[in-house]
Motif scaffolding. Structure first.
Motif, PDB file in Angstrom:
ATOM      1  N   ALA A 137       0.835  -1.201   0.000  1.00 37.68           N
ATOM      2  CA  ALA A 137       0.000   0.000   0.000  1.00 37.68           C
ATOM      3  C   ALA A 137       0.873   1.256   0.000  1.00 37.68           C
ATOM      4  O   ALA A 137       0.584   2.238  -0.701  1.00 37.68           O
ATOM      5  CB  ALA A 137      -0.945   0.003   1.199  1.00 37.68           C
ATOM      6  N   ALA A 138       1.949   1.237   0.791  1.00 39.28           N
ATOM      7  CA  ALA A 138       2.884   2.359   0.784  1.00 39.28           C
ATOM      8  C   ALA A 138       3.522   2.515  -0.594  1.00 39.28           C
ATOM      9  O   ALA A 138       3.745   3.638  -1.076  1.00 39.28           O
ATOM     10  CB  ALA A 138       3.954   2.158   1.856  1.00 39.28           C
ATOM     11  N   ASP A 139       3.801   1.407  -1.235  1.00 40.57           N
ATOM     12  CA  ASP A 139       4.344   1.392  -2.596  1.00 40.57           C
ATOM     13  C   ASP A 139       3.347   2.043  -3.558  1.00 40.57           C
ATOM     14  O   ASP A 139       3.695   2.936  -4.348  1.00 40.57           O
ATOM     15  CB  ASP A 139       4.626  -0.056  -2.990  1.00 40.57           C
ATOM     16  N   GLY A 140       2.073   1.616  -3.515  1.00 41.38           N
ATOM     17  CA  GLY A 140       1.057   2.190  -4.386  1.00 41.38           C
ATOM     18  C   GLY A 140       0.858   3.676  -4.146  1.00 41.38           C
ATOM     19  O   GLY A 140       0.656   4.448  -5.088  1.00 41.38           O
ATOM     20  N   TYR A 141       0.911   4.065  -2.879  1.00 43.90           N
ATOM     21  CA  TYR A 141       0.802   5.488  -2.512  1.00 43.90           C
ATOM     22  C   TYR A 141       1.919   6.291  -3.179  1.00 43.90           C
ATOM     23  O   TYR A 141       1.683   7.357  -3.764  1.00 43.90           O
ATOM     24  CB  TYR A 141       0.875   5.611  -0.993  1.00 43.90           C
ATOM     25  N   ALA A 142       3.140   5.775  -3.100  1.00 46.65           N
ATOM     26  CA  ALA A 142       4.289   6.475  -3.665  1.00 46.65           C
ATOM     27  C   ALA A 142       4.216   6.522  -5.186  1.00 46.65           C
ATOM     28  O   ALA A 142       4.509   7.552  -5.804  1.00 46.65           O
ATOM     29  CB  ALA A 142       5.583   5.811  -3.206  1.00 46.65           C
ATOM     30  N   ARG A 143       3.844   5.416  -5.818  1.00 44.06           N
ATOM     31  CA  ARG A 143       3.762   5.388  -7.289  1.00 44.06           C
ATOM     32  C   ARG A 143       2.731   6.384  -7.800  1.00 44.06           C
ATOM     33  O   ARG A 143       2.951   7.079  -8.788  1.00 44.06           O
ATOM     34  CB  ARG A 143       3.394   3.986  -7.770  1.00 44.06           C
ATOM     35  N   ALA A 144       1.572   6.413  -7.151  1.00 46.11           N
ATOM     36  CA  ALA A 144       0.481   7.249  -7.638  1.00 46.11           C
ATOM     37  C   ALA A 144       0.723   8.728  -7.374  1.00 46.11           C
ATOM     38  O   ALA A 144       0.261   9.587  -8.130  1.00 46.11           O
ATOM     39  CB  ALA A 144      -0.835   6.814  -6.995  1.00 46.11           C
ATOM     40  N   SER A 145       1.453   9.051  -6.299  1.00 48.27           N
ATOM     41  CA  SER A 145       1.611  10.443  -5.888  1.00 48.27           C
ATOM     42  C   SER A 145       2.970  11.042  -6.222  1.00 48.27           C
ATOM     43  O   SER A 145       3.110  12.266  -6.319  1.00 48.27           O
ATOM     44  CB  SER A 145       1.400  10.564  -4.371  1.00 48.27           C
ATOM     45  N   GLY A 146       3.987  10.198  -6.357  1.00 42.08           N
ATOM     46  CA  GLY A 146       5.349  10.690  -6.508  1.00 42.08           C
ATOM     47  C   GLY A 146       5.985  11.095  -5.196  1.00 42.08           C
ATOM     48  O   GLY A 146       7.104  11.609  -5.179  1.00 42.08           O
ATOM     49  N   MET A 147       5.290  10.853  -4.086  1.00 44.25           N
ATOM     50  CA  MET A 147       5.812  11.207  -2.760  1.00 44.25           C
ATOM     51  C   MET A 147       6.351   9.961  -2.048  1.00 44.25           C
ATOM     52  O   MET A 147       6.243   8.841  -2.550  1.00 44.25           O
ATOM     53  CB  MET A 147       4.714  11.876  -1.928  1.00 44.25           C
ATOM     54  N   LEU A 148       6.908  10.170  -0.861  1.00 46.45           N
ATOM     55  CA  LEU A 148       7.474   9.085  -0.075  1.00 46.45           C
ATOM     56  C   LEU A 148       6.362   8.223   0.511  1.00 46.45           C
ATOM     57  O   LEU A 148       5.424   8.733   1.130  1.00 46.45           O
ATOM     58  CB  LEU A 148       8.333   9.669   1.050  1.00 46.45           C
ATOM     59  N   GLY A 149       6.440   6.913   0.337  1.00 49.29           N
ATOM     60  CA  GLY A 149       5.543   5.981   1.008  1.00 49.29           C
ATOM     61  C   GLY A 149       6.155   5.522   2.312  1.00 49.29           C
ATOM     62  O   GLY A 149       7.377   5.353   2.400  1.00 49.29           O
ATOM     63  N   VAL A 150       5.328   5.319   3.327  1.00 51.72           N
ATOM     64  CA  VAL A 150       5.829   4.930   4.653  1.00 51.72           C
ATOM     65  C   VAL A 150       5.044   3.721   5.151  1.00 51.72           C
ATOM     66  O   VAL A 150       3.807   3.715   5.120  1.00 51.72           O
ATOM     67  CB  VAL A 150       5.694   6.082   5.673  1.00 51.72           C
ATOM     68  N   CYS A 151       5.764   2.705   5.619  1.00 51.32           N
ATOM     69  CA  CYS A 151       5.114   1.546   6.247  1.00 51.32           C
ATOM     70  C   CYS A 151       5.804   1.223   7.566  1.00 51.32           C
ATOM     71  O   CYS A 151       6.997   1.483   7.740  1.00 51.32           O
ATOM     72  CB  CYS A 151       5.097   0.336   5.322  1.00 51.32           C
ATOM     73  N   ILE A 152       5.029   0.651   8.485  1.00 52.05           N
ATOM     74  CA  ILE A 152       5.484   0.431   9.864  1.00 52.05           C
ATOM     75  C   ILE A 152       5.051  -0.964  10.303  1.00 52.05           C
ATOM     76  O   ILE A 152       3.932  -1.404  10.004  1.00 52.05           O
ATOM     77  CB  ILE A 152       4.854   1.472  10.814  1.00 52.05           C
ATOM     78  N   ALA A 153       5.931  -1.676  11.005  1.00 46.90           N
ATOM     79  CA  ALA A 153       5.572  -2.989  11.553  1.00 46.90           C
ATOM     80  C   ALA A 153       6.435  -3.277  12.767  1.00 46.90           C
ATOM     81  O   ALA A 153       7.397  -2.555  13.061  1.00 46.90           O
ATOM     82  CB  ALA A 153       5.735  -4.085  10.505  1.00 46.90           C
TER      83      ALA A 153
END
Length: 566
Positions: A54-70
């Motif tokens: 999801a962070a990957d898709g966010y970054a691809r679609a927006s051109g911004m940094l994607g962030v994920c946490i676990a």
């Protein structure tokens, strides 16, 4: 502030508004800090792999940094496939995981894993924080590194005790000055002017460099016939008269023919991937090569370039455009030849006019392309449907086409669509999946329902692993092995169990109404599309074969007939 609070404060200062994650023991201090900090929107996915995708898709679609946490242990290991996916496609991502307390590292403590060791080959850089004092500076450095040069995922592993300790904020990191100087273009221009059959070959680096407009200006003023990689689809826009389409294993005959015949290959923002080039010694055999990229590591990796230019793609493209506007290229005969190939050597006709006929994959995708709004983002899973989308959907922007290129990750599409919807709240986001890929992350229907995301879900169901079945049919004497999915669940009932409306279509005359129905619905909706099990993606190049030896349905039928006669 303690370490956890500082992380959230840093997100706010860098305008990171949305993150994707899943809580657990060692990351719990960060989740505790989220209770009191409403500036960051946390999206709870239902599996850590989906958080990364999801962070990957966010970054691809927006051109911004994607962030994920676990969290540590299984939380971190579940992220790995999604992070590898981002790494292979150069997607900017910040990955934050909790780690066991500092004093327990190396003792095989509960939920301890060696994150740095496991992720060495799938990140741009990684850090294990050893003290609270170093967290602020490393956080700033990691965010800058993920987005600079050739983007990619950067991973920070943080012991639980560090998250709880007070930190002293570091001075705000000043970005290193970027080199926007233009390399000497005289040799490149000389090669372009002396070539009789020059060809433009672009990839995903165009959108990664935010260079779409400069690329289109160069494509227009050069009037070069052009081909694109899977990740370069949309670079030229859907109305470009010189675009011959995607090259490679499932590319158009026109694109592969032009590559085979050209005498100069101008490669911009592409890495000469094996799925694009086919057998290397048969790829563009008559061509000299100019390779332009932001990452020097790509030069000469698979093919020696006659000229390599490293730098800012915007600057280089602008410089080339200025020079060619003053003195255009004289390649009219080559342009006419490529236009002839474009007219006669595209993808096979896909439309089926018989109302009661079964739905075919290409015809469905063409109808989808005609009906959807201009701003639609398609997040594909991996398989035959992915190639039909690449071949038959008309994309006007590269960020409208989200696809797992380098890793080919089944299960990518649904969480990527979720990320894209958070990045583009008002846009139409569609996940096109196969039945096999959809089941890889089907739990994310719960995420769509939780946030009432208006994502449209399309499952193209042939009740098998279609791409594997096709290769077994063509290249393994039709010896099918472990590809049947005829015990799939009822996808309509499955969606409704998550309180998502759904419908199923099976005939050609139902296609347009089915698509229009899900698009008109104010919320998430699923369309289950039944297609024939035996349908294949055409054309195709045998793995390891030359792109000049493409096989389509007609040629294969002719070959089969000759073999039977013999």
């Amino acid at each position: 502030m303690n370490g956890a609070q500082h992380i959230l404060d840093t997100f706010h200062r860098h305008n990171i508004q949305t993150v994707f994650g899943y809580p657990g023991g060692c990351i719990m201090p960060l989740y505790d800090a989220l209770v009191d900090d409403v500036r960051v929107e946390h999206v709870l996915c239902r599996h850590e792999q989906a958080c990364a995708l999801a962070a990957d898709g966010y970054a691809r679609a927006s051109g911004m940094l994607g962030v994920c946490i676990a969290t540590s242990g299984p939380g971190a290991t579940n992220l790995i496939t999604g992070v590898a996916n981002a790494h292979r496609d150069s997607i900017p991502m910040l990955v934050i995981t909790g780690q066991v307390p500092s004093g327990l590292i190396g003792t095989d403590a509960f939920q301890e894993t060696d994150v740095l060791g496991m992720t060495l080959g799938i990140v741009k850089h990684s850090y294990l924080i050893e003290s609270a004092d170093e967290l602020p500076a490393i956080l700033e450095e990691a965010m800058a590194l993920a987005q600079s040069g050739r983007p990619g995922p950067v991973w920070i592993d943080i012991p639980k005790d560090v998250l709880l300790l007070d930190t002293t904020p570091a001075p705000i990191r000043q970005s290193a000055p970027q080199d926007h100087s233009c390399p000497n273009l005289s040799d490149a221009l000389a090669m372009l002017r002396t070539a009789r059959k020059p060809l433009l070959y672009s990839g995903g680096g165009i959108s990664l460099a935010h260079a779409e407009e400069n690329f289109r200006e160069f494509a227009a003023c050069s009037a070069l016939p052009a081909v694109v990689t899977l990740k370069g689809i949309g670079n030229a826009g859907k109305h470009s008269a010189n675009n011959l389409g995607m090259l490679g294993m499932h590319g158009s005959r026109a694109a592969n023919r032009a590559v085979d015949e050209c005498d100069l290959l101008l490669v911009i923002g592409a890495r000469l991937d094996d799925r694009a080039t086919g057998k290397l010694d048969g790829f563009a055999p008559n061509a000299r090569t100019i390779h332009i990229d932001a990452d020097a590591a790509e030069f000469h990796k698979l093919r020696n370039a006659d000229l390599a230019l490293r730098g800012d793609l915007n600057v280089i493209l602008s410089g080339l455009s200025d020079a060619l506007q003053e003195a255009p290229l004289a390649i009219s005969e080559w342009q006419k030849q490529c236009q002839t190939w474009r007219t006669t050597g595209g993808f096979p006709a896909a439309d089926n006019e018989e109302p009661l006929a079964p739905i075919t994959g290409p015809a469905f995708i063409r109808q989808l392309s005609r009906v959807t709004p201009e701003d639609t983002v398609i997040a594909c899973d991996v398989g035959q449907h992915q190639m039909w989308v690449a071949q038959h959907y008309q994309f006007d922007r590269p960020r409208h086409h989200l696809t797992s290129g380098g890793l080919g990750t089944m299960g990518f599409g649904l969480p990527a669509a979720i990320g894209a919807q958070f990045a583009n709240r008002q846009s139409t986001i569609i996940n096109v999946a196969g039945d096999g890929s959809f089941m890889m992350n089907a739990q994310e229907l719960a995420t769509i329902r939780r946030y009432n995301l208006p994502v449209k879900l399309i499952i193209m169901d042939n009740q098998c692993l279609g791409m594997v079945r096709q290769q077994q049919e063509l290249f393994y004497n039709n010896r099918e092995s472990q590809i049947d999915l005829n015990d799939n669940p009822d996808f309509v009932a499955m969606a409704r169990a998550f309180d998502i409306p759904a419908l199923k279509i099976e005939r050609t005359d139902q296609v347009r109404r089915g698509i229009e129905t899900i698009l008109a619905y104010n919320g998430p909706m699923l369309l289950h599309v039944a297609i024939a099990r035996e349908e294949n993606v055409w054309p195709i190049v045998k793995p390891g074969g030359s792109n000049a030896d493409m096989v389509d349905e007609t040629r294969r039928a002719s070959t089969d007939k000759k073999e039977k006669v013999a």
